[in-house]
Design a protein around this motif. Structure first.
Motif, mmCIF file in Angstrom:
data_model
loop_
_atom_site.group_PDB
_atom_site.id
_atom_site.type_symbol
_atom_site.label_atom_id
_atom_site.label_comp_id
_atom_site.label_asym_id
_atom_site.label_seq_id
_atom_site.Cartn_x
_atom_site.Cartn_y
_atom_site.Cartn_z
ATOM 1 N N LYS A 69 1.345 -34.688 73.592
ATOM 2 C CA LYS A 69 2.615 -34.425 73.626
ATOM 3 C C LYS A 69 4.129 -34.744 72.427
ATOM 4 O O LYS A 69 5.205 -33.919 72.891
ATOM 5 N N GLU A 70 3.616 -35.680 71.295
ATOM 6 C CA GLU A 70 4.587 -35.217 70.133
ATOM 7 C C GLU A 70 4.942 -34.236 69.714
ATOM 8 O O GLU A 70 5.336 -33.147 69.461
ATOM 9 N N GLY A 71 3.692 -33.230 70.062
ATOM 10 C CA GLY A 71 3.599 -31.573 69.248
ATOM 11 C C GLY A 71 4.883 -31.148 70.250
ATOM 12 O O GLY A 71 5.149 -29.641 69.901
ATOM 13 N N ALA A 72 4.869 -31.106 71.522
ATOM 14 C CA ALA A 72 5.526 -30.348 72.266
ATOM 15 C C ALA A 72 6.626 -30.764 72.047
ATOM 16 O O ALA A 72 7.707 -30.090 72.191
ATOM 17 N N ARG A 73 7.048 -32.093 72.165
ATOM 18 C CA ARG A 73 8.197 -32.268 71.924
ATOM 19 C C ARG A 73 9.073 -31.458 70.255
ATOM 20 O O ARG A 73 10.125 -31.686 70.103
ATOM 21 N N SER A 74 7.916 -31.831 69.687
ATOM 22 C CA SER A 74 8.876 -30.935 68.291
ATOM 23 C C SER A 74 8.977 -29.400 68.089
ATOM 24 O O SER A 74 9.529 -29.051 66.769
ATOM 25 N N VAL A 75 8.336 -28.770 69.014
ATOM 26 C CA VAL A 75 8.491 -27.288 68.794
ATOM 27 C C VAL A 75 9.654 -26.764 69.354
ATOM 28 O O VAL A 75 10.443 -27.687 69.975
ATOM 29 N N ARG A 76 10.270 -26.065 68.785
ATOM 30 C CA ARG A 76 11.411 -25.746 68.433
ATOM 31 C C ARG A 76 12.232 -24.843 69.844
ATOM 32 O O ARG A 76 10.830 -24.001 70.934
ATOM 33 N N GLN A 77 12.719 -24.700 70.413
ATOM 34 C CA GLN A 77 13.401 -24.445 72.321
ATOM 35 C C GLN A 77 13.303 -23.234 71.836
ATOM 36 O O GLN A 77 14.616 -23.089 71.088
ATOM 37 N N ALA A 78 12.756 -21.679 72.636
ATOM 38 C CA ALA A 78 13.359 -20.672 72.132
ATOM 39 C C ALA A 78 14.161 -20.906 73.093
ATOM 40 O O ALA A 78 14.646 -21.203 73.988
ATOM 41 N N ARG A 79 15.181 -19.286 71.776
ATOM 42 C CA ARG A 79 16.749 -19.498 72.120
ATOM 43 C C ARG A 79 17.213 -17.612 72.905
ATOM 44 O O ARG A 79 16.585 -16.771 72.542
ATOM 45 N N THR A 80 18.436 -17.982 73.845
ATOM 46 C CA THR A 80 18.690 -16.718 73.842
ATOM 47 C C THR A 80 19.309 -16.301 72.481
ATOM 48 O O THR A 80 19.965 -17.026 71.863
ATOM 49 N N ALA A 81 20.201 -14.919 72.513
ATOM 50 C CA ALA A 81 21.409 -14.797 71.351
ATOM 51 C C ALA A 81 22.313 -14.997 71.362
ATOM 52 O O ALA A 81 22.606 -15.135 70.723
ATOM 53 N N PHE A 82 23.023 -15.913 72.525
ATOM 54 C CA PHE A 82 24.272 -16.324 72.926
ATOM 55 C C PHE A 82 23.688 -18.005 72.659
ATOM 56 O O PHE A 82 24.715 -18.776 72.783
ATOM 57 N N GLY A 83 22.828 -18.331 71.977
ATOM 58 C CA GLY A 83 22.332 -20.195 72.448
ATOM 59 C C GLY A 83 22.255 -20.706 73.509
ATOM 60 O O GLY A 83 21.611 -21.953 72.775
ATOM 61 N N GLY A 84 21.718 -19.970 74.282
ATOM 62 C CA GLY A 84 20.951 -20.674 75.970
ATOM 63 C C GLY A 84 19.816 -21.030 75.818
ATOM 64 O O GLY A 84 19.386 -19.894 74.975
ATOM 65 N N ARG A 85 18.938 -21.183 76.928
ATOM 66 C CA ARG A 85 17.548 -21.695 76.725
ATOM 67 C C ARG A 85 17.398 -20.871 77.212
ATOM 68 O O ARG A 85 18.100 -20.367 78.679
ATOM 69 N N ARG B 288 27.273 -23.889 66.309
ATOM 70 C CA ARG B 288 27.790 -22.706 67.333
ATOM 71 C C ARG B 288 27.616 -23.454 68.743
ATOM 72 O O ARG B 288 28.916 -23.186 69.360
ATOM 73 N N ALA B 289 26.798 -24.631 68.812
ATOM 74 C CA ALA B 289 27.616 -24.789 70.482
ATOM 75 C C ALA B 289 28.275 -25.392 70.798
ATOM 76 O O ALA B 289 29.070 -25.691 71.033
ATOM 77 N N LEU B 290 29.041 -26.463 69.102
ATOM 78 C CA LEU B 290 30.018 -26.243 68.846
ATOM 79 C C LEU B 290 31.416 -25.539 68.980
ATOM 80 O O LEU B 290 32.266 -26.449 69.590
ATOM 81 N N VAL B 291 31.029 -25.036 68.267
ATOM 82 C CA VAL B 291 32.256 -23.923 68.609
ATOM 83 C C VAL B 291 32.034 -23.379 69.818
ATOM 84 O O VAL B 291 33.708 -23.142 70.679
ATOM 85 N N GLN B 292 31.787 -22.644 70.336
ATOM 86 C CA GLN B 292 31.076 -22.743 71.938
ATOM 87 C C GLN B 292 32.357 -23.633 72.989
ATOM 88 O O GLN B 292 33.082 -23.294 73.869
ATOM 89 N N GLY B 293 31.443 -24.826 72.923
ATOM 90 C CA GLY B 293 32.375 -25.599 73.485
ATOM 91 C C GLY B 293 33.782 -26.442 73.360
ATOM 92 O O GLY B 293 34.397 -26.371 74.086
ATOM 93 N N ALA B 294 34.083 -26.136 71.728
ATOM 94 C CA ALA B 294 35.426 -26.141 71.830
ATOM 95 C C ALA B 294 36.317 -25.027 72.380
ATOM 96 O O ALA B 294 37.897 -25.545 72.536
ATOM 97 N N TYR C 19 30.473 -14.638 69.572
ATOM 98 C CA TYR C 19 30.952 -14.590 68.406
ATOM 99 C C TYR C 19 31.256 -15.893 67.342
ATOM 100 O O TYR C 19 32.106 -15.726 66.534
ATOM 101 N N ALA C 20 30.279 -16.698 68.136
ATOM 102 C CA ALA C 20 29.802 -18.048 67.868
ATOM 103 C C ALA C 20 28.758 -18.159 66.904
ATOM 104 O O ALA C 20 28.397 -16.956 66.556
ATOM 105 N N PRO C 21 29.270 -18.913 64.314
ATOM 106 C CA PRO C 21 28.725 -18.564 63.767
ATOM 107 C C PRO C 21 27.470 -19.158 65.171
ATOM 108 O O PRO C 21 27.122 -20.128 65.512
ATOM 109 N N ARG C 22 25.881 -18.243 64.075
ATOM 110 C CA ARG C 22 24.556 -18.367 64.546
ATOM 111 C C ARG C 22 23.787 -19.522 63.731
ATOM 112 O O ARG C 22 23.622 -19.109 63.555
#
Length: 291
Positions: A33-49, A260-266, A253-256
């Motif tokens: 379970k700990e390992g599953a939480r620490s695995v980085r979630q795959a993202r699209t080129a635009f930051g989405g899951r 990124r999420a902050l700029v997109q949300g703003a 074109y938000a910084p990668r």
């Protein structure tokens, strides 16, 4: 049960029934379970899951279809929830053009009377089967377009970004209708779909796709925008196209990096504030007879 097997990660003893196979040896349930939480979630080129099922597109289509069925059962839903900037309801139950100075037995209706929900609810309604130029083809064409475009855009943006894009595009279309043609009742998902079209174009350029097919698609979309000037609400189409383009440019074109999420949300929040300010200002001007 006595065990002589140790977890390869925490070195604790684990029972054979609970142990999980790992790349090397076995792990206990807690470490898995700990390992599953620490695995980085795959993202699209635009930051989405990354998701393989276009859930949001399915839900949007379902909401449009359910709203249409509601219209068939109760036609009054259209007058109550379609996008209308400013109008007058007469004592005879009829609907009349807006006048800031109106007889006492006439009552305001639309955004000018505080019915702000119309700016989104109108995007989920469509022409009744026997009305307008298209009738039932109105919802059929829009839902086919939403199905074809939505699945592609949602898979690239992820669900949250995609939903924000859709709603802001719908709102952008309604705001432009309010600014230019406040007394024109409008309805339909076209504004939001034009926003998806703009997103498709921006994403394709950002990803370095073959632009021949994409350019043909955009040429057809813009041609329909011109044709629709005489048939439907071109203001709603153009407003959705512009809003969708702004949002997707921010996504693309938000910084990668961590910003990124902050700029997109703003940018999304900033566009929402701008649209609200424009809508409130126009509604106030209409009420004061300066619209």
């Amino acid at each position: 049960m006595e065990s002589y097997v140790r977890c390869t990660r925490c070195d604790r003893y684990i029972c054979p029934a609970c142990m999980r196979e790992a790349a090397v040896g076995h792990q206990c349930v807690e470490c898995v379970k700990e390992g599953a939480r620490s695995v980085r979630q795959a993202r699209t080129a635009f930051g989405g899951r990354i998701s393989t099922v276009p859930v949001v597109t399915y839900v949007l289509i379902a909401l449009n279809v359910l709203a249409y069925l509601g219209e068939l059962v109760r036609p009054a839903i259209v007058d109550r929830f379609e996008m209308l900037g400013a109008g007058l309801a007469g004592p005879d139950g009829g609907h009349y053009l807006w006048q800031a100075q109106h007889p006492a037995d006439f009552s305001p209706e639309g955004v000018v009377d505080g019915e702000w929900y119309r700016m989104l609810t109108g995007a989920f309604l469509h022409l009744p089967p026997t009305e307008g130029t298209f009738g039932i083809l109105h919802i059929v064409m829009n839902m086919v377009s939403l199905w074809n475009l939505g699945r592609v855009v949602e898979s690239q943006l992820g669900r949250v970004r995609y939903l924000a894009l859709y709603l802001l595009s719908a709102l952008g279309g309604s705001v432009l209708v309010l600014l230019i043609a406040p007394d024109q009742p409008t309805l339909g998902a076209s504004g939001a779909i034009f926003g998806l079209g703009a997103a498709y174009y921006v994403m394709a350029r950002r990803l370095g796709a073959d632009m021949n097919a994409v350019n043909r698609f955009m040429a057809g979309l813009l041609l329909w925008l011109l044709i629709s000037a005489g048939l439907t609400s071109w203001q709603g189409h153009l407003g959705g196209l512009l809003a969708g383009g702004v949002v997707t440019l921010a996504y693309a074109y938000a910084p990668r990096d961590s910003r990124r999420a902050l700029v997109q949300g703003a940018v999304c929040a900033g566009l929402l504030v701008l649209l609200v300010v424009l809508a409130v200002g126009k509604a106030s001007a209409l009420r004061n007879g300066a619209g």
